[in-house]
Design a protein around this motif. Sequence first.
Motif, PDB file in Angstrom:
ATOM      1  N   ARG A  91       0.811  -1.208   0.000  1.00 23.23           N
ATOM      2  CA  ARG A  91       0.000   0.000   0.000  1.00 23.23           C
ATOM      3  C   ARG A  91       0.847   1.261   0.000  1.00 23.23           C
ATOM      4  NH1 ARG A  91      -5.225  -1.056   3.645  1.00 23.23           N
ATOM      5  NH2 ARG A  91      -5.452   1.172   3.276  1.00 23.23           N
ATOM      6  N   GLU A  92       1.957   1.179   0.765  1.00 17.91           N
ATOM      7  CA  GLU A  92       2.787   2.389   0.829  1.00 17.91           C
ATOM      8  C   GLU A  92       3.335   2.727  -0.553  1.00 17.91           C
ATOM      9  OE1 GLU A  92       3.377  -0.119   3.118  1.00 17.91           O
ATOM     10  OE2 GLU A  92       2.190   0.840   4.695  1.00 17.91           O
ATOM     11  N   LYS A  93       3.831   1.674  -1.182  1.00 20.66           N
ATOM     12  CA  LYS A  93       4.458   1.900  -2.480  1.00 20.66           C
ATOM     13  C   LYS A  93       3.451   2.526  -3.452  1.00 20.66           C
ATOM     14  CE  LYS A  93       7.248  -0.134  -6.032  1.00 20.66           C
ATOM     15  NZ  LYS A  93       7.693  -1.306  -6.730  1.00 20.66           N
ATOM     16  N   LEU A  94       2.229   2.042  -3.380  1.00 22.42           N
ATOM     17  CA  LEU A  94       1.196   2.563  -4.278  1.00 22.42           C
ATOM     18  C   LEU A  94       0.835   3.996  -3.906  1.00 22.42           C
ATOM     19  CD1 LEU A  94      -1.006  -0.623  -4.520  1.00 22.42           C
ATOM     20  CD2 LEU A  94       0.307   0.415  -6.363  1.00 22.42           C
ATOM     21  N   GLU A  95       0.789   4.233  -2.584  1.00 20.83           N
ATOM     22  CA  GLU A  95       0.434   5.583  -2.144  1.00 20.83           C
ATOM     23  C   GLU A  95       1.406   6.627  -2.666  1.00 20.83           C
ATOM     24  OE1 GLU A  95      -0.184   5.397   2.116  1.00 20.83           O
ATOM     25  OE2 GLU A  95      -1.935   4.107   1.773  1.00 20.83           O
ATOM     26  N   GLU A  96       2.671   6.196  -2.758  1.00 19.24           N
ATOM     27  CA  GLU A  96       3.671   7.126  -3.299  1.00 19.24           C
ATOM     28  C   GLU A  96       3.265   7.626  -4.667  1.00 19.24           C
ATOM     29  OE1 GLU A  96       7.598   5.357  -3.330  1.00 19.24           O
ATOM     30  OE2 GLU A  96       7.342   4.798  -1.207  1.00 19.24           O
ATOM     31  N   ALA A  97       2.665   6.747  -5.441  1.00 20.13           N
ATOM     32  CA  ALA A  97       2.257   7.127  -6.802  1.00 20.13           C
ATOM     33  C   ALA A  97       0.880   7.788  -6.798  1.00 20.13           C
ATOM     34  CB  ALA A  97       2.251   5.908  -7.698  1.00 20.13           C
ATOM     35  N   GLY A  98       0.287   7.876  -5.588  1.00 23.95           N
ATOM     36  CA  GLY A  98      -1.038   8.485  -5.490  1.00 23.95           C
ATOM     37  C   GLY A  98      -2.167   7.503  -5.754  1.00 23.95           C
ATOM     38  N   VAL A  99      -1.809   6.232  -5.909  1.00 19.44           N
ATOM     39  CA  VAL A  99      -2.816   5.211  -6.201  1.00 19.44           C
ATOM     40  C   VAL A  99      -3.479   4.750  -4.910  1.00 19.44           C
ATOM     41  CG1 VAL A  99      -3.146   2.851  -7.045  1.00 19.44           C
ATOM     42  CG2 VAL A  99      -1.607   4.422  -8.260  1.00 19.44           C
ATOM     43  N   ILE A 100      -4.779   4.708  -4.904  1.00 19.82           N
ATOM     44  CA  ILE A 100      -5.499   4.183  -3.743  1.00 19.82           C
ATOM     45  C   ILE A 100      -5.877   2.749  -4.054  1.00 19.82           C
ATOM     46  CG2 ILE A 100      -7.530   4.396  -2.280  1.00 19.82           C
ATOM     47  CD1 ILE A 100      -7.677   7.351  -3.152  1.00 19.82           C
ATOM     48  N   PHE A 101      -5.470   1.817  -3.194  1.00 22.31           N
ATOM     49  CA  PHE A 101      -5.844   0.419  -3.343  1.00 22.31           C
ATOM     50  C   PHE A 101      -6.143  -0.093  -1.954  1.00 22.31           C
ATOM     51  CE2 PHE A 101      -4.207  -4.133  -4.217  1.00 22.31           C
ATOM     52  CZ  PHE A 101      -5.461  -4.544  -4.632  1.00 22.31           C
ATOM     53  N   CYS A 102      -7.414  -0.277  -1.641  1.00 21.13           N
ATOM     54  CA  CYS A 102      -7.764  -0.684  -0.288  1.00 21.13           C
ATOM     55  C   CYS A 102      -9.091  -1.434  -0.310  1.00 21.13           C
ATOM     56  CB  CYS A 102      -7.866   0.538   0.620  1.00 21.13           C
ATOM     57  SG  CYS A 102      -9.276   1.606   0.256  1.00 21.13           S
ATOM     58  N   PRO A 103      -9.394  -2.110   0.803  1.00 22.67           N
ATOM     59  CA  PRO A 103     -10.707  -2.771   0.876  1.00 22.67           C
ATOM     60  C   PRO A 103     -11.815  -1.731   0.721  1.00 22.67           C
ATOM     61  CG  PRO A 103      -9.308  -3.466   2.691  1.00 22.67           C
ATOM     62  CD  PRO A 103      -8.603  -2.338   2.016  1.00 22.67           C
ATOM     63  N   ILE A 104     -12.902  -2.114   0.086  1.00 21.71           N
ATOM     64  CA  ILE A 104     -13.958  -1.139  -0.161  1.00 21.71           C
ATOM     65  C   ILE A 104     -14.600  -0.699   1.142  1.00 21.71           C
ATOM     66  CG2 ILE A 104     -15.929  -2.687  -0.566  1.00 21.71           C
ATOM     67  CD1 ILE A 104     -16.208  -0.764  -3.196  1.00 21.71           C
ATOM     68  N   SER A 105     -14.578  -1.600   2.152  1.00 21.11           N
ATOM     69  CA  SER A 105     -15.164  -1.233   3.452  1.00 21.11           C
ATOM     70  C   SER A 105     -14.380  -0.069   4.063  1.00 21.11           C
ATOM     71  CB  SER A 105     -15.156  -2.437   4.384  1.00 21.11           C
ATOM     72  OG  SER A 105     -13.861  -2.996   4.447  1.00 21.11           O
ATOM     73  N   GLU A 106     -13.084  -0.049   3.767  1.00 20.57           N
ATOM     74  CA  GLU A 106     -12.244   1.032   4.283  1.00 20.57           C
ATOM     75  C   GLU A 106     -12.469   2.322   3.467  1.00 20.57           C
ATOM     76  OE1 GLU A 106      -8.151  -0.240   4.756  1.00 20.57           O
ATOM     77  OE2 GLU A 106      -7.494   1.829   4.376  1.00 20.57           O
TER      78      GLU A 106
END
Lengths: 510, 253, 418
Positions: A171-186
Amino acid sequence: MSKCIWQDRHGQNPGTVNTGKSEITNMSEQIEQAVELEEALERKYEAGFHSEIEADTFESGLDESVIRRLSEIKGEPEWMLEWRLKAYRSWLEMEEPDWAHVDYPKIDYQSISYYSAPKSMKDKPKSLDEVDPELLRTYEKLGIPLHEQEMLAGVAVDAVFDSVSVVTTFREKLEEAGVIFCPISEAVHKYPELVKKYMGSVVPRTDNYFAALNSAVFTDGSFVYIPKGVRCPMELSTYFRINEQNTGQFERTLIVADEGSHVSYLEGCTAPQRDENQLHAAVVELVAMDDAKIKYSTVQNWYPGDENGKGGIYNFVTKRGICHTNAKISWTQVETGSAVTWKYPSCVLKGDNSVGEFYSVALTRGRQQADTGTKMIHLGKNTRSTIISKGISAGKSNNAYRGLVKMGPKADGARNFTECDSLLIGDTCGAHTFPYIESRNPSAIVEHEATTSKVSDEQLFLCKQRGLDTEKAVSMIVNGFCKEVFKELPMEFAVEAGKLLEISLEGSVG
Amino acid sequence: MLKVKNLHASVEDKAIIKGLNLEVNPGEVHAIMGPNGAGKSTLGYVLSGRDGYEVTDGDMTLNDANLLDMEVEERARAGMFLAFQYPVEIPGVSNMEFMKESVNAMREERGEDPLTAAEFLKKAKAACKQVQLPLDFLKRGVNEGFSGGEKKRNEIMQMILLEPSLCILDESDSGLDIDALQVVADGVNSQRDGKRSFIVVTHYQRLLDYIKPDFVHILADGEIVKSGDASLALEVEKHGYAFLGKKYEEAEA
Amino acid sequence: MSQWLNQVIEQAKQVDDYLTPVRQQALKTLQTEGWPSQRSEAWRFTPLTPVTNREVQTAAADQAGEAPEVAGLNAIDVVFANGQLVTDLDNISWPEGVTVTSLAEAGQHSDDVAAVFGQVKPQRHLFGLVNDAVCQQGIYIDIADGAQVTMPIRIVNLATQDTDAHTRVLVRLGKDARATVIEHGTGDAQSMTTAFAEYDIAASAHLEHYRFAMFTGSACHVGGSHFKLGDHAELNSTLVGYGSQLSRVDVDIHHAGEFADAKMNAIYLLAEGELFDLHSTIEHAVPNGTTEENARGIIGDRARAVFNGRIHIHRDAQKTLAELNNRNLLLSRRALINTKPELEIYADDVKCAHGATVAEIDEGALYYLLTRGVPRSRALIMLNFGFIRELVNLMPNEALREWLLPVLSERFAKMEVR
């Protein structure tokens, strides 16, 4: 009268696989082959184990209180609950569709549990170290290690276990690129504006019976947002696992690719081997803004039931994407599992010059039934779509392609090309093609072709003469038949898919 | 008659013709030779104005009229004829109906009255005879079920009927045996009257034994790289396109 | 609910004759199934609204009843005018081996009639059932084993007055026999007609068949030609359809005997505002059959075409060859086509293919015509019309070809290309 009707415009046989009576094959050989085929078709299901994990599982049954409880456990805001309840109320008014070429006993929606989560997940583990090792072992056994260092480089995974997301890697690595990837509940908590804006915007709550049910009771799934102009640095994937008995799985995935962004996403699914049928009713929504590209690949390997049709997942899935100007959505699916599959990943080509693609391999054996295909709705000018569907039927299964290509009055210069090929293995299965084509535009071009064929005795003989056994020979021929689709999968998964097909064909050589 | 200056053309944004110059005077026969992929067929399509073949730079005129301002059918009526390498089959449209429509369009352009059915039939029969096509071909669908050789002869038959001033023959020799080649060449030669001009596009020198060119041009990578008289074709026959450099040698192999 | 259907059901209750067992069955199904909903697959794209609340009309036996002229066609005509048989069958000198009986006076042939009535196509849609239940006008044609009937028999259906009319044609073609049957329907008067034909084609017999469904304007018409093929039987069938307020034809071919060969071509040419619906089902129930089906349509401004072509290969029908092709051209962005070619296959050693296209003119062909100086508008017309002329050219009967081409050409000339 002339029997030479097979010289089509290419001067070739329309069957991809050549058929024909071989003089070398006598009766006993044929029987022998048939027996071998049968044996080869009795495939093993390697993901059929059950993990002993303590779970909080709802009593079976569905009413508004169940939905309220579910929403409460997830700590959802009021608007989300309202949304669910509206969906539920519409669902009550709707009828289960019966037009598909599938046959299954009536589903008792009150006998299903609508929520199940490992007890250990209750406290929301902060890191992988806090996750129940048994859960991690489950994924390892399935070939999906969740420790980042062990993973395939370049693939981020959201692991969904029954009704909850266990972990989302990288998740961190993706966040660096501004990408959100998380459970939909979150995402409901963290990105309510995005969720409010896009959830239900492609597949409305009342789109169909199963989508309405999902909208009322969806438990988890993945949320992806790729910001403007970003090329997602890694493949994203979600792995769905049903473990608990008598539970249904209702996941919901939403992917929004903002202007000019790119993302490739893969989902995989398995479930334990059980004698009871289990329901899986998912919704996937894709939004490709101007110039965005989304590639969505599925390797679906839910438990298909045994050779007599006992057990297996009922897979009723609504997947749809919307393409804005110059956008592209590409669906690739390899469907080998589930007792019943009802699934039509579709594209609404709203923007001018947008592109939709659907590549599908569906393999059915035993008593499996698949009714799958796509819808390509051309609204914008110069929109393009390609549909390549390969159906393989073996055993006593039925495999249907069902599709819709629609050219709206404003779809000037739009084009569709569709190719549906079916391969029958043995004479106790069925292969069907139901393409609907509707056009309202004189400059739009739609082309549909379908053929049906078998693995010929000559092909088998040739392979065997070169020292291959029947099983290997068939698997080779089938792989060749599916090549056009496999090449669309991300490379790692193309290999997986080929293997999966091989395993699926084991004992069902046909 | 035909003047092409610094022509650049592309297909699907890919440049194919890159600065081509060519001038054809009345009565001349120009051969255009070149390796595969040089842009030979493209040239015919660009001159005739096919959709998707975009002229990005340069000029081309036919009898001083700007071809770039003209539609495909206008160029045809201005006297340009393209004999296709692979003529398309059009089932359901008869050769006769097609040619009658076409001949009368040309006549209208010249301010002549349309031919009556009987007049047309007479002319068409004569043209068929000249290229040794059976008369029932007139009744059949355009090129429908014709053999490769029959299609080529049908092209020449149309040329004879339409009396163009500039004929572009795109690989009219490909796929023909010697006898068929002779028929095609005879048909072409019968139309050489000192005023009509020809551009003969071919890969091999063979056709030029039958249709003697005044000039030979070598087309490579979208440009004319060498021009000469008929002897240039013989040179190519002998040594291949090796002189163009390694790339083309390989392409030929 | 439908007023029309209710009235038809009342009408059906009054019918009592030697065909009652089949009629009763049909009536029962009509009563239980009722009027189809819009979601019913069979009528999904074809609105039945012009008929739903229609008042059943009965026109008096028509006096006119002139069969449309087909120059050069030397045929025996049997005419139904507004549903009434107006040809005196006894006055015709039938070729050797041909026996023709009116359904209303079947007498000694009652059993023969009953052997075909509702037996070639047992599964029927709404209007087929209506026809079963109430049709009293019709003929039974028996062609003896081995009879070689060269003169075509033409059955004409005229819709010239406001009427509800239901007619039936039953044909038994004996072993090794050969015959040509033309079903020719025409008219534009406000009316509701159903006309169904059942052909029982015995072993090695050969049927050349034409159906001209040329109802236009307010003439609502629903009909069908159903064929059952014995061993080595051959069928060559051509359908030409125009559209009206509601026009639907079903052509169904059932391969009941091995090595039968069926060829079916269909042309629909729909002028402004017309609706035409063609359904065809090919059943391969036994091995070694061949079917080739080609359907082509041109759809004009505000017109709507529906095509549903189904090939069903049963478990036992190994070594079947079946191919279906449907091509459509739209002339306007207010034209609409719904096409659905279907394959349903349960046998593995078969070769089946289908294709459907909706497209404008082949760019290569258009370019070719333009390079020869043909004006673009003329080129488009030539190519459009060429697309259906190709199928007309395949009709075996020369007189019909010569008649049909200019008729279609004229109809087409009135349609606007873009």
